[in-house]
Design an enzyme around this catalytic site. Structure first.
Site, mmCIF file in Angstrom:
data_model
loop_
_atom_site.group_PDB
_atom_site.id
_atom_site.type_symbol
_atom_site.label_atom_id
_atom_site.label_comp_id
_atom_site.label_asym_id
_atom_site.label_seq_id
_atom_site.Cartn_x
_atom_site.Cartn_y
_atom_site.Cartn_z
ATOM 1 N N HIS A 43 -79.613 46.139 -38.154
ATOM 2 C CA HIS A 43 -79.808 46.168 -39.603
ATOM 3 C C HIS A 43 -79.110 44.960 -40.209
ATOM 4 O O HIS A 43 -78.175 44.404 -39.621
ATOM 5 C CB HIS A 43 -79.237 47.456 -40.185
ATOM 6 C CG HIS A 43 -79.990 48.681 -39.789
ATOM 7 N ND1 HIS A 43 -79.785 49.888 -40.408
ATOM 8 C CD2 HIS A 43 -80.943 48.904 -38.847
ATOM 9 C CE1 HIS A 43 -80.577 50.808 -39.861
ATOM 10 N NE2 HIS A 43 -81.287 50.229 -38.910
ATOM 11 N N CYS A 83 -74.647 51.871 -41.136
ATOM 12 C CA CYS A 83 -74.115 50.654 -41.761
ATOM 13 C C CYS A 83 -72.957 50.979 -42.697
ATOM 14 O O CYS A 83 -71.962 50.251 -42.733
ATOM 15 C CB CYS A 83 -75.224 49.916 -42.507
ATOM 16 S SG CYS A 83 -76.491 49.261 -41.397
ATOM 17 N N GLU A 124 -76.958 44.598 -42.530
ATOM 18 C CA GLU A 124 -75.508 44.738 -42.724
ATOM 19 C C GLU A 124 -74.755 44.563 -41.406
ATOM 20 O O GLU A 124 -73.696 43.924 -41.374
ATOM 21 C CB GLU A 124 -75.178 46.115 -43.322
ATOM 22 C CG GLU A 124 -75.803 46.365 -44.671
ATOM 23 C CD GLU A 124 -77.175 47.030 -44.613
ATOM 24 O OE1 GLU A 124 -77.589 47.606 -45.631
ATOM 25 O OE2 GLU A 124 -77.850 46.976 -43.557
ATOM 26 N N CYS A 184 -77.615 52.402 -44.732
ATOM 27 C CA CYS A 184 -77.796 53.696 -44.080
ATOM 28 C C CYS A 184 -76.426 54.220 -43.643
ATOM 29 O O CYS A 184 -75.408 53.537 -43.792
ATOM 30 C CB CYS A 184 -78.733 53.542 -42.879
ATOM 31 S SG CYS A 184 -77.982 52.648 -41.494
#
Length: 172
Positions: A58, A92, A60, A89
């Site tokens: 992801h 993260c 992040e 999410c």
């Protein structure tokens, strides 16, 4: 919390990361980490195209990895702020808190997997000291536009036919 012109400035850079991801056929999420004066790390979503999706890369996480790899003379972690074009999410969010970043700013809410509303009172002290400051909705429409462009391309299969796609396409 209300956002500032500075928040918009940094979020525009995160949106550039998201646009770069979209240009490569990736899910359009971008992220920058700042120390208040400059961007110290950045990342965009990778491994979300094709048939096998990697749920670890992801934006992040990519930015946090970038931070750990290139910041030798790091500022105080508590002074860092992370800007993401999509609400982090749970994975993260946890990684951001463990990294010691206590200000999170995001553009578009993740109706399916957003983690920032999770109650930290049930977690260990690693995650909740101090409680993070969260600012939502900074340049939301710009992020939403990128998401809509992603879902309008029939070649993009990531998160197709999910609550997130339906929510995104139904947003006004």
């Amino acid at each position: 919390m209300a956002f500032t012109q500075q928040d918009e400035k940094w979020m525009r850079l995160a949106l550039e990361q998201a646009q770069a991801a979209l240009s490569k056929g990736e899910f359009p999420v971008g992220c920058v980490i700042t120390d208040g004066e400059e961007v110290v790390a950045s990342g965009s979503r990778i491994a979300s195209r094709g048939g096998s999706f990697n749920e670890l890369d992801h934006a992040e996480i990519v930015a946090l990895r970038d931070l750990s790899e290139k910041r030798i003379d790091r500022p105080e972690k508590g002074n860092l702020c992370i800007y993401s074009t999509l609400e982090p999410c749970l994975m993260c969010f946890g990684a951001i808190l463990i990294a010691g970043i206590r200000r999170i700013v995001y553009a578009f809410e993740d109706a399916m997997g957003g983690g920032t509303a999770c109650g930290l009172d049930m977690t260990g002290p690693l995650y909740r000291q101090p409680e993070p400051e969260i600012t939502a909705g900074v340049l939301r429409e710009e992020s939403l536009s990128l998401m809509r462009r992603f879902f309008s391309n029939p070649e993009n299969r990531y998160l197709k036919d999910t609550l997130f796609e339906r929510y995104t396409l139904g947003c006004s």
